[in-house]
Design an enzyme around this catalytic site. Structure first.
Site, mmCIF file in Angstrom:
data_model
loop_
_atom_site.group_PDB
_atom_site.id
_atom_site.type_symbol
_atom_site.label_atom_id
_atom_site.label_comp_id
_atom_site.label_asym_id
_atom_site.label_seq_id
_atom_site.Cartn_x
_atom_site.Cartn_y
_atom_site.Cartn_z
ATOM 1 C CE LYS A 79 -1.668 -1.421 3.977
ATOM 2 N NZ LYS A 79 -0.742 -2.397 4.579
ATOM 3 C CG HIS A 208 1.014 -1.006 11.954
ATOM 4 N ND1 HIS A 208 1.599 0.192 12.280
ATOM 5 C CD2 HIS A 208 1.286 -1.205 10.642
ATOM 6 C CE1 HIS A 208 2.196 0.696 11.207
ATOM 7 N NE2 HIS A 208 2.032 -0.139 10.200
ATOM 8 C CD GLU A 280 1.821 -6.459 8.563
ATOM 9 O OE1 GLU A 280 1.305 -5.341 8.707
ATOM 10 O OE2 GLU A 280 1.264 -7.513 8.901
HETATM 11 N N1 PLP Z 1 0.904 -2.962 7.762
HETATM 12 C C1 PLP Z 1 -0.332 -2.464 7.847
HETATM 13 C C2 PLP Z 1 -1.434 -3.387 8.231
HETATM 14 C C3 PLP Z 1 -0.588 -1.106 7.605
HETATM 15 O O1 PLP Z 1 -1.842 -0.641 7.691
HETATM 16 C C4 PLP Z 1 0.499 -0.273 7.241
HETATM 17 C C5 PLP Z 1 0.301 1.142 6.993
HETATM 18 O O2 PLP Z 1 -0.777 1.684 7.031
HETATM 19 C C6 PLP Z 1 1.781 -0.851 7.113
HETATM 20 C C7 PLP Z 1 1.947 -2.192 7.399
HETATM 21 C C8 PLP Z 1 2.976 -0.055 6.702
HETATM 22 O O3 PLP Z 1 3.331 0.845 7.683
HETATM 23 P P1 PLP Z 1 4.638 1.718 7.536
HETATM 24 O O4 PLP Z 1 4.617 2.349 6.207
HETATM 25 O O5 PLP Z 1 4.533 2.696 8.644
HETATM 26 O O6 PLP Z 1 5.815 0.826 7.727
#
Ligand code: PLP
Length: 437
Positions: A79, A208, A280
């Site tokens: 994402k 998270h 993640e």
């Molecule tokens: N995992 C989940 C479920 C998320 O919703 C997000 C970000 O919204 C991420 C991982 C990635 O987070 P980051 O970009 O802070 O590492």
């Protein structure tokens, strides 16, 4: 990978600002920008805003991850930036992927060579059709945080390997995710009992700490809670084997977060031979790897001599408004959605990369190209008084949560990406990983 071939750069001056170093169309000779290919194209193309993606930087972040968190497998959060070259590079480097939808799962599987076991469907609230698609695609690992999700999964993907997403303290992060997701610890025993009743296979725990986490203690606190959830799993008759420490990693404090997280894992999971630890990360991998160049397409300044410095004017208040060809409906949606503050720097002025001396700075504001007044990129910044229409501004750290959420509001195109291997350390590895040897 023709694009990557195209991105081979004629670097003449190593002192070029990094963004120019990555631009295939700009050759710098004696400090003068000669937009060779652009000149031959239409006026419209020549002034289009563009990203430069340094894939070498993505590679270096991966090395950094492996060095400081060697026992934790990164599942890149698609994402954050689903750029096809970033995904291909990370797949080639052996990373896994965190997907939030059927679309993201398809995109990752279409790369080729990514085993579905390298994907976690990390959205605790999924459409039933998406769960069914995951089952068809062989994607088994997925998160949940509520009872309704368990019923859906039991119906359409009973063989799924479930990870319970628990709520942790996200108050020290830029984007709080706990407002929407995460089972409070008190609800975990009930959810696990329900999962058992439905004959589902819960294999672990995820959390998270919030995106853009600036307090390392959030990670240690979360690990402590994950330990409790593991123990609750045992009581419910499960033997958990997956610990997913989520995202939230930042470039600036990565080493500190990594060290606090590792110590917490050592403390709360001293025996972990049978536990697979995954994460993640999104922002950490791509934020610095993308820069954006935008053209000044219009300016509103006091009529007359623009360099005029009147003594009765508050010099901290912007007197000049610059309009650039990307804004908050495009790449700069990160200002609205991701709480970012961006800072422009001058890329070129009057066709030259050298700033005049002395530079007279003037309080200015920078706006996007749409007809909406919310489209403000920078309410106050100091820019050279001589800056005018046709000059270029650039912005660093534009890789995370930017292009992915850009719209075409008012008919403006989403800025395109030009790829480079960066030419620095890791560039050869990038080419090899992408099959360009
Ligand atoms: N995992 C989940 C479920 C998320 O919703 C997000 C970000 O919204 C991420 C991982 C990635 O987070 P980051 O970009 O802070 O590492």
């Amino acid at each position: 990978l023709n694009e990557l071939d195209d991105a081979e750069i004629d670097v003449i001056d190593p002192s070029l600002p990094p963004l120019l170093r990555g631009h295939p169309d700009i050759h710098l000779r004696s400090g003068v920008i000669k937009a060779s290919r652009l000149a031959a194209q239409s006026e419209h193309n020549a002034e289009k805003a563009f990203f430069v993606a340094d894939l070498g930087q993505v590679y270096r972040q991966h090395q950094r991850w492996k060095r400081f968190l060697p026992g934790i497998e990164p599942f890149y959060a698609v994402k954050c930036n689903p750029d096809p070259f970033v995904l291909r590079l990370l797949a080639a480097l052996g990373a896994g992927f965190d997907c939030a939808s059927s679309g993201e799962i398809s995109q990752v599987l279409q790369i080729g060579g990514v085993d579905p076991s390298k994907i976690i469907f990390a959205n605790p609230c999924k459409a039933t059709s998406f769960i069914r698609n995951a089952a068809k695609s062989g994607v088994d690992m997925m998160t949940f945080d509520n009872g309704d999700e368990l019923y859906k999964i039991a119906r359409v993907h009973p063989k799924a390997r479930l990870v319970i997403r628990i709520l942790t303290d996200d108050s020290k992060s830029l984007c709080r995710l706990g407002l929407k997701f995460g089972a409070p610890l008190v609800t975990v025993p009930g959810l696990l009992r329900k999962a058992k009743e439905l004959g589902l296979n819960v294999v672990g725990v995820s959390f998270h700490v919030g995106s853009g986490c600036y307090d390392s203690n959030a990670f240690s606190d979360a690990i402590m809670r994950a330990r409790s959830a593991f123990d609750m799993g045992k009581e419910a008759g499960y033997d958990f084997t997956v610990l997913d420490v989520g995202g939230g990693f930042e470039d600036g404090n990565f080493e500190t977060n990594a060290s606090v997280l590792s110590s917490a894992i050592d403390r709360y999971f001293p025996v972990r031979e049978s536990i697979r630890i995954i994460a993640e990360p999104g922002r950490f991998y791509v934020s610095k790897a993308f820069r954006l160049a935008a053209n000044i397409i219009a300016r509103r300044a006091p009529m007359g001599d623009c360099s005029d410095q009147r003594s009765d004017v508050d010099s901290s208040q912007p007197t000049v408004m610059y309009y650039i060809n990307d804004g908050v409906y495009g790449a700069f949606n990160c200002i609205l959605f991701d709480h970012q503050v961006v800072h422009p720097y001058v890329l070129s002025m009057g066709g030259s990369f050298h700033l005049p001396s002395p530079v007279i700075l003037r309080a200015s504001s920078v706006w996007g190209p749409t007809c909406d007044s919310i489209d403000c990129v920078c309410p106050v910044t100091q820019l050279p008084a001589q800056l005018s229409v046709g000059d270029w501004l650039a912005f660093e750290n534009m890789g995370a949560y930017t292009i992915c959420a850009a719209s075409q509001f008012n008919g403006f195109e989403i800025s395109s990406v030009i790829y480079t291997d960066g030419g620095g350390s890791g560039s050869a590895e990038v080419r090899r990983a992408l099959g360009r040897g």
